[in-house]
Scaffold this motif. Structure first.
Motif, PDB file in Angstrom:
ATOM      1  N   GLY A 295       0.777  -1.221   0.000  1.00  0.00           N
ATOM      2  CA  GLY A 295       0.000   0.000   0.000  1.00  0.00           C
ATOM      3  C   GLY A 295       0.808   1.270   0.000  1.00  0.00           C
ATOM      4  O   GLY A 295       0.254   2.349   0.232  1.00  0.00           O
ATOM      5  N   ALA A 296       2.106   1.196  -0.269  1.00  0.00           N
ATOM      6  CA  ALA A 296       2.967   2.379  -0.289  1.00  0.00           C
ATOM      7  C   ALA A 296       3.603   2.504  -1.671  1.00  0.00           C
ATOM      8  O   ALA A 296       4.263   1.575  -2.143  1.00  0.00           O
ATOM      9  CB  ALA A 296       4.050   2.297   0.777  1.00  0.00           C
ATOM     10  N   ALA A 297       3.381   3.651  -2.327  1.00  0.00           N
ATOM     11  CA  ALA A 297       3.943   3.920  -3.644  1.00  0.00           C
ATOM     12  C   ALA A 297       4.631   5.277  -3.619  1.00  0.00           C
ATOM     13  O   ALA A 297       4.129   6.225  -2.996  1.00  0.00           O
ATOM     14  CB  ALA A 297       2.863   3.893  -4.715  1.00  0.00           C
ATOM     15  N   GLU A 311       5.973   9.853  -0.713  1.00  0.00           N
ATOM     16  CA  GLU A 311       5.338   8.549  -0.580  1.00  0.00           C
ATOM     17  C   GLU A 311       3.831   8.704  -0.390  1.00  0.00           C
ATOM     18  O   GLU A 311       3.367   9.513   0.422  1.00  0.00           O
ATOM     19  CB  GLU A 311       5.925   7.794   0.609  1.00  0.00           C
ATOM     20  CG  GLU A 311       5.380   6.378   0.742  1.00  0.00           C
ATOM     21  CD  GLU A 311       5.907   5.674   1.978  1.00  0.00           C
ATOM     22  OE1 GLU A 311       6.233   4.486   1.892  1.00  0.00           O
ATOM     23  OE2 GLU A 311       5.991   6.313   3.046  1.00  0.00           O
ATOM     24  N   ILE A 312       3.068   7.917  -1.158  1.00  0.00           N
ATOM     25  CA  ILE A 312       1.612   7.865  -1.036  1.00  0.00           C
ATOM     26  C   ILE A 312       1.244   6.546  -0.383  1.00  0.00           C
ATOM     27  O   ILE A 312       1.621   5.475  -0.866  1.00  0.00           O
ATOM     28  CB  ILE A 312       0.936   8.009  -2.409  1.00  0.00           C
ATOM     29  CG1 ILE A 312       1.232   9.394  -3.001  1.00  0.00           C
ATOM     30  CG2 ILE A 312      -0.564   7.792  -2.298  1.00  0.00           C
ATOM     31  CD1 ILE A 312       0.620   9.618  -4.364  1.00  0.00           C
ATOM     32  N   VAL A 328      -9.281  10.869   2.995  1.00  0.00           N
ATOM     33  CA  VAL A 328      -8.116  11.323   2.234  1.00  0.00           C
ATOM     34  C   VAL A 328      -7.414  12.428   3.017  1.00  0.00           C
ATOM     35  O   VAL A 328      -8.064  13.334   3.545  1.00  0.00           O
ATOM     36  CB  VAL A 328      -8.517  11.857   0.841  1.00  0.00           C
ATOM     37  CG1 VAL A 328      -7.277  12.203   0.027  1.00  0.00           C
ATOM     38  CG2 VAL A 328      -9.370  10.850   0.113  1.00  0.00           C
ATOM     39  N   VAL A 329      -6.091  12.355   3.092  1.00  0.00           N
ATOM     40  CA  VAL A 329      -5.264  13.399   3.704  1.00  0.00           C
ATOM     41  C   VAL A 329      -4.164  13.765   2.711  1.00  0.00           C
ATOM     42  O   VAL A 329      -3.350  12.910   2.347  1.00  0.00           O
ATOM     43  CB  VAL A 329      -4.645  12.938   5.035  1.00  0.00           C
ATOM     44  CG1 VAL A 329      -3.744  14.026   5.607  1.00  0.00           C
ATOM     45  CG2 VAL A 329      -5.731  12.569   6.028  1.00  0.00           C
ATOM     46  N   GLY A 330      -4.162  15.008   2.247  1.00  0.00           N
ATOM     47  CA  GLY A 330      -3.118  15.478   1.339  1.00  0.00           C
ATOM     48  C   GLY A 330      -3.425  15.328  -0.130  1.00  0.00           C
ATOM     49  O   GLY A 330      -2.557  15.603  -0.966  1.00  0.00           O
ATOM     50  N   TRP A 331      -4.649  14.924  -0.470  1.00  0.00           N
ATOM     51  CA  TRP A 331      -5.019  14.764  -1.881  1.00  0.00           C
ATOM     52  C   TRP A 331      -6.480  15.138  -2.041  1.00  0.00           C
ATOM     53  O   TRP A 331      -7.199  15.359  -1.055  1.00  0.00           O
ATOM     54  CB  TRP A 331      -4.749  13.325  -2.342  1.00  0.00           C
ATOM     55  CG  TRP A 331      -4.509  13.200  -3.818  1.00  0.00           C
ATOM     56  CD1 TRP A 331      -3.663  13.957  -4.576  1.00  0.00           C
ATOM     57  CD2 TRP A 331      -5.111  12.271  -4.719  1.00  0.00           C
ATOM     58  NE1 TRP A 331      -3.686  13.552  -5.880  1.00  0.00           N
ATOM     59  CE2 TRP A 331      -4.568  12.508  -6.002  1.00  0.00           C
ATOM     60  CE3 TRP A 331      -6.037  11.243  -4.575  1.00  0.00           C
ATOM     61  CZ2 TRP A 331      -4.925  11.784  -7.116  1.00  0.00           C
ATOM     62  CZ3 TRP A 331      -6.390  10.506  -5.697  1.00  0.00           C
ATOM     63  CH2 TRP A 331      -5.842  10.772  -6.942  1.00  0.00           C
ATOM     64  N   VAL A 360      -0.865  11.161   2.203  1.00  0.00           N
ATOM     65  CA  VAL A 360       0.406  11.592   1.621  1.00  0.00           C
ATOM     66  C   VAL A 360       1.380  11.793   2.774  1.00  0.00           C
ATOM     67  O   VAL A 360       1.134  12.603   3.677  1.00  0.00           O
ATOM     68  CB  VAL A 360       0.242  12.886   0.814  1.00  0.00           C
ATOM     69  CG1 VAL A 360       1.584  13.313   0.226  1.00  0.00           C
ATOM     70  CG2 VAL A 360      -0.777  12.690  -0.295  1.00  0.00           C
ATOM     71  N   ALA A 361       2.468  11.039   2.776  1.00  0.00           N
ATOM     72  CA  ALA A 361       3.396  11.022   3.916  1.00  0.00           C
ATOM     73  C   ALA A 361       4.034  12.389   4.129  1.00  0.00           C
ATOM     74  O   ALA A 361       4.269  13.146   3.185  1.00  0.00           O
ATOM     75  CB  ALA A 361       4.476   9.962   3.684  1.00  0.00           C
TER      76      ALA A 361
END
Length: 466
Positions: A295-297, A311-312, A328-331, A360-361
């Motif tokens: 789950g991390a891209a 990192e998303i 959603v946080v950051g998008w 979004v990290a």
């Protein structure tokens, strides 16, 4: 004697009304109309003076002619110079906005100290803090030994009389524009009329003398600079100082710049000794990354002219509710819904019974559509439980038909990824010569279904729940 006319000005958008109303017709806000006299202040204009003076003829010229480079004052703070396009331009006015306590005054104090060490005359005028408070901050930032001139004043006429005495200042910092007031307007400080009149007076001084002016602006709960939007049109540059309270980084984002590129960013890190420059923000946003978690891209983005890797993170979990959650946080929340719909309609990946969480990290916020491919990869990875390759980056825009569309600056994204040790890239199929100048292996995809097959084909899942 002529009868004095009254008018009602909206304190939110500045629209002039001839009569009072509970709701402004322009912006739709309630109880924002304030009565002001039209024979004084900004609403007056030359017509109220009954002058018989005729207009003078202004010389007209052509577009062709000599062009001079804008003279700049470099602060020596690389991230601030990057955001402003190379430094403060002489005779320009810049508006800086940000949340309370984000570090606007700290940044400007450090910039003023750096310029004073270079021999420039810097004047710092505060309408919110006493001189003792500014000195206390300067001692904490190790800037107390500089020749920055301080004043605590809010009247525009007194400020102009003070800075006009002696040598012309190279830079004047006004903190903040909402606290200034001028004798030409009768309303209270912070109203539309006072903010507009004060900004106009300071900008006129900057243009006529060649002194650079920096105005600090408060922001509303929506994140916009408070006061009339006409001030943002009057100034030469608008910068937003952003950041989250739980994160130690700060981003200075350019949204308007008449002397440089827009959408440029400068990244700082807040510490007990002030703001520190972050020359490579990708390392900051990729820190503490777990390479084996599904789950991390990693998304290769572009902010202005700077490539940034971030990192998303996605979490897809079975939902006990009839209507699954979408957080959603950051998008953009609407764009996440679109990606989920495309994955279900064209790729057969079902999310109807799952909660979806996207983050979004680092507290970073992404606005460009090129993050679609990285979001889709993180969602599929979390749903299947398959971790993505640790040395791979993703970027590309997804259309409603399931096609992956090319994005700009692909070569710069790949170079940044290679510099940080990423050897693979999943990107749209494009006609540009991409990847030839770098060592990264790129997989160019044309359909979103190809990405799902690429992720699911790495290892056969233990159970097929879909």
């Amino acid at each position: 004697m002529a009868k004095s006319r009254t008018q009602f000005i909206c304190q939110n958008c500045g629209t002039v009304h001839t009569r009072w109303a509970g709701k402004c017709d322009a912006c739709g806000e309630w109880n924002t109309l304030v009565e002001e006299g039209s024979n004084s202040g900004i609403g007056a204009g030359p017509g109220s003076l009954r002058s018989s003076r005729k207009g003078r003829i202004v010389a007209l010229t052509t577009l062709s002619g000599e062009i001079e480079e804008a003279p700049r004052i470099s602060t020596g703070i690389g991230e601030l110079d990057r955001a402003t396009g190379g430094g403060f331009v002489r005779g320009s006015a810049i508006l800086i906005g940000g949340d309370p306590g984000i570090g606007k005054s700290t940044l400007l104090t450090q910039a003023a100290a750096e310029l004073a060490r270079k021999g420039y005359r810097i004047v710092y005028v505060s309408g919110e803090e006493a001189v003792a408070q500014i000195r206390l901050r300067a001692q904490r930032l190790h800037a107390a030994d500089t020749s920055v001139e301080l004043a605590a004043e809010t009247n525009v006429e007194d400020i102009l009389a003070t800075i006009s005495e002696g040598k012309r200042p190279d830079l004047v910092i006004l903190d903040s524009i909402q606290t200034l007031w001028t004798d030409l307007a009768d309303s209270a400080p912070g109203t539309v009329t006072q903010v507009r009149a004060s900004a106009q007076a300071m900008i006129r001084y900057a243009k006529s003398t060649g002194c650079a002016i920096v105005l600090v602006g408060h922001v509303t709960k929506d994140g916009q600079i408070a006061g009339p939007r006409v001030v943002e049109h009057m100034v030469d540059g608008v910068l937003y100082f952003e950041g989250e309270g739980g994160h130690h980084y700060r981003i200075l984002r350019t949204v308007k710049n008449r002397f440089g590129p827009t959408d440029e960013i400068g990244v700082f890190e807040m510490s007990d000794k002030g703001l520190r420059e972050v020359s490579n923000p990708s390392e900051l946003f990729l820190g503490e990354r777990s390479a084996k978690s599904p789950g991390a891209a990693v998304f290769a983005g572009i902010e202005g002219t700077r490539p940034v890797l971030v990192e998303i993170q996605a979490l897809v979990a079975p939902s006990p509710l009839g209507t699954p959650r979408r957080a959603v946080v950051g998008w953009d929340n609407s764009r996440l819904s679109m990606i989920l719909a495309v994955l279900e309609a064209h790729c057969g990946v079902r999310f109807a019974t799952h909660d979806v969480y996207l983050n979004v990290a680092g507290g970073y916020r992404i606005s460009e559509p090129a993050a679609d491919l990285a979001v889709a990869a993180a969602l599929v990875s979390s749903l299947t439980g398959l971790a993505l390759p640790a040395d791979c980056v993703y970027f590309g825009e997804i259309s409603l038909s399931g096609a992956i569309r090319p994005v700009a600056h692909a070569q710069q994204r790949l170079k940044e990824a290679e510099k940080l040790g990423f050897a693979q890239a999943v990107m749209p199929r494009t006609s540009e010569d991409v990847g030839k100048g770098s060592g990264a292996r790129s997989a160019q995809l044309s359909e979103l279904a190809d990405l799902v097959v690429r992720i699911a084909g790495r290892r056969k899942p233990q159970s097929d729940e879909e």
